[in-house]
Design a protein around this motif. Sequence first.
Motif, mmCIF file in Angstrom:
data_model
loop_
_atom_site.group_PDB
_atom_site.id
_atom_site.type_symbol
_atom_site.label_atom_id
_atom_site.label_comp_id
_atom_site.label_asym_id
_atom_site.label_seq_id
_atom_site.Cartn_x
_atom_site.Cartn_y
_atom_site.Cartn_z
ATOM 1 N N ILE A 1 0.904 -1.304 -0.171
ATOM 2 C CA ILE A 1 -0.033 -0.033 -0.054
ATOM 3 C C ILE A 1 0.978 1.217 0.101
ATOM 4 C CG2 ILE A 1 -1.658 1.212 1.251
ATOM 5 C CD1 ILE A 1 -2.511 -1.608 0.192
ATOM 6 N N ARG A 2 0.831 1.853 -1.173
ATOM 7 C CA ARG A 2 1.787 3.082 -1.192
ATOM 8 C C ARG A 2 0.674 4.345 -1.399
ATOM 9 N NH1 ARG A 2 4.905 -0.753 -4.932
ATOM 10 N NH2 ARG A 2 3.159 -0.242 -5.945
ATOM 11 N N ARG A 3 1.031 5.313 -1.710
ATOM 12 C CA ARG A 3 0.081 6.629 -2.053
ATOM 13 C C ARG A 3 -0.942 6.268 -3.266
ATOM 14 N NH1 ARG A 3 -0.243 10.780 0.390
ATOM 15 N NH2 ARG A 3 1.637 10.799 1.275
ATOM 16 N N TYR A 4 -0.154 5.486 -4.199
ATOM 17 C CA TYR A 4 -1.134 5.438 -5.407
ATOM 18 C C TYR A 4 -2.215 4.603 -5.147
ATOM 19 C CZ TYR A 4 -2.804 3.682 -9.945
ATOM 20 O OH TYR A 4 -3.484 3.521 -11.008
ATOM 21 N N GLU A 5 -1.963 3.389 -4.339
ATOM 22 C CA GLU A 5 -3.083 2.601 -3.981
ATOM 23 C C GLU A 5 -4.045 3.189 -3.087
ATOM 24 O OE1 GLU A 5 0.278 0.286 -5.591
ATOM 25 O OE2 GLU A 5 0.350 1.722 -4.031
ATOM 26 N N PHE A 6 -3.502 3.961 -2.070
ATOM 27 C CA PHE A 6 -4.422 4.490 -0.990
ATOM 28 C C PHE A 6 -5.414 5.418 -2.083
ATOM 29 C CE2 PHE A 6 -5.589 8.221 1.407
ATOM 30 C CZ PHE A 6 -6.135 7.392 2.612
ATOM 31 N N ASN A 7 -4.670 6.285 -2.671
ATOM 32 C CA ASN A 7 -5.452 7.127 -3.598
ATOM 33 C C ASN A 7 -6.711 6.479 -4.723
ATOM 34 O OD1 ASN A 7 -4.442 9.489 -2.435
ATOM 35 N ND2 ASN A 7 -2.950 9.765 -3.999
ATOM 36 N N TYR A 8 -5.933 5.307 -5.196
ATOM 37 C CA TYR A 8 -6.899 4.437 -6.036
ATOM 38 C C TYR A 8 -8.211 4.094 -5.129
ATOM 39 C CZ TYR A 8 -8.579 1.099 -9.485
ATOM 40 O OH TYR A 8 -9.319 0.509 -10.310
ATOM 41 N N ALA A 9 -7.934 3.503 -4.043
ATOM 42 C CA ALA A 9 -9.316 3.044 -3.274
ATOM 43 C C ALA A 9 -10.140 4.134 -3.025
ATOM 44 C CB ALA A 9 -8.595 2.451 -2.006
ATOM 45 N N LEU A 10 -9.686 5.340 -2.639
ATOM 46 C CA LEU A 10 -10.459 6.652 -2.242
ATOM 47 C C LEU A 10 -11.556 6.787 -3.655
ATOM 48 C CD1 LEU A 10 -11.495 8.727 -0.529
ATOM 49 C CD2 LEU A 10 -9.575 10.201 -1.184
ATOM 50 N N ARG A 11 -10.742 6.955 -4.827
ATOM 51 C CA ARG A 11 -11.215 6.945 -6.024
ATOM 52 C C ARG A 11 -12.553 5.971 -6.320
ATOM 53 N NH1 ARG A 11 -6.420 7.955 -8.199
ATOM 54 N NH2 ARG A 11 -6.535 6.148 -9.450
ATOM 55 N N ALA A 12 -12.177 4.779 -5.976
ATOM 56 C CA ALA A 12 -13.144 3.602 -6.237
ATOM 57 C C ALA A 12 -14.343 3.950 -5.353
ATOM 58 C CB ALA A 12 -12.466 2.255 -5.940
ATOM 59 N N VAL A 13 -14.060 4.389 -4.318
ATOM 60 C CA VAL A 13 -15.475 4.359 -3.583
ATOM 61 C C VAL A 13 -16.150 5.744 -3.850
ATOM 62 C CG1 VAL A 13 -14.539 2.955 -1.341
ATOM 63 C CG2 VAL A 13 -14.315 5.548 -1.254
#
Length: 105
Positions: free
Chosen positions: A73-85
């Motif tokens: 889990i890096r910044r990209y994955e964190f931001n991706y999960a936020l965009r996904a919701v």
Amino acid sequence: MSETQTYEFENARVLGQLFLNDLGNLQIVEQALGVKLTTREGWLRAEGTPDGLEKVGRMFRQLDVALRGGMSIRRYEFNYALRAVQSSDVPGLDTLVVKIGRAHV
């Protein structure tokens, strides 16, 4: 109407990995989803609307599944999960872990 939901994780270290041990990332989630987040030990408490709480729960479940599936889990994955919701057009991070896992079988 404001409600409260508490999400529990394996331990504080795992929870910290999900938001990169950066309280600024929790503030980003708060602003994006209109919730108030508090974390202690292995739990995350969210206060807000039912929709906001559902999105927080879904986001952190996605991150947890991805971490357990071997994803860093890096910044990209964190931001991706936020965009996904936030968008129904973006597949959840957890579904990507399942697809990647199947590709390696």
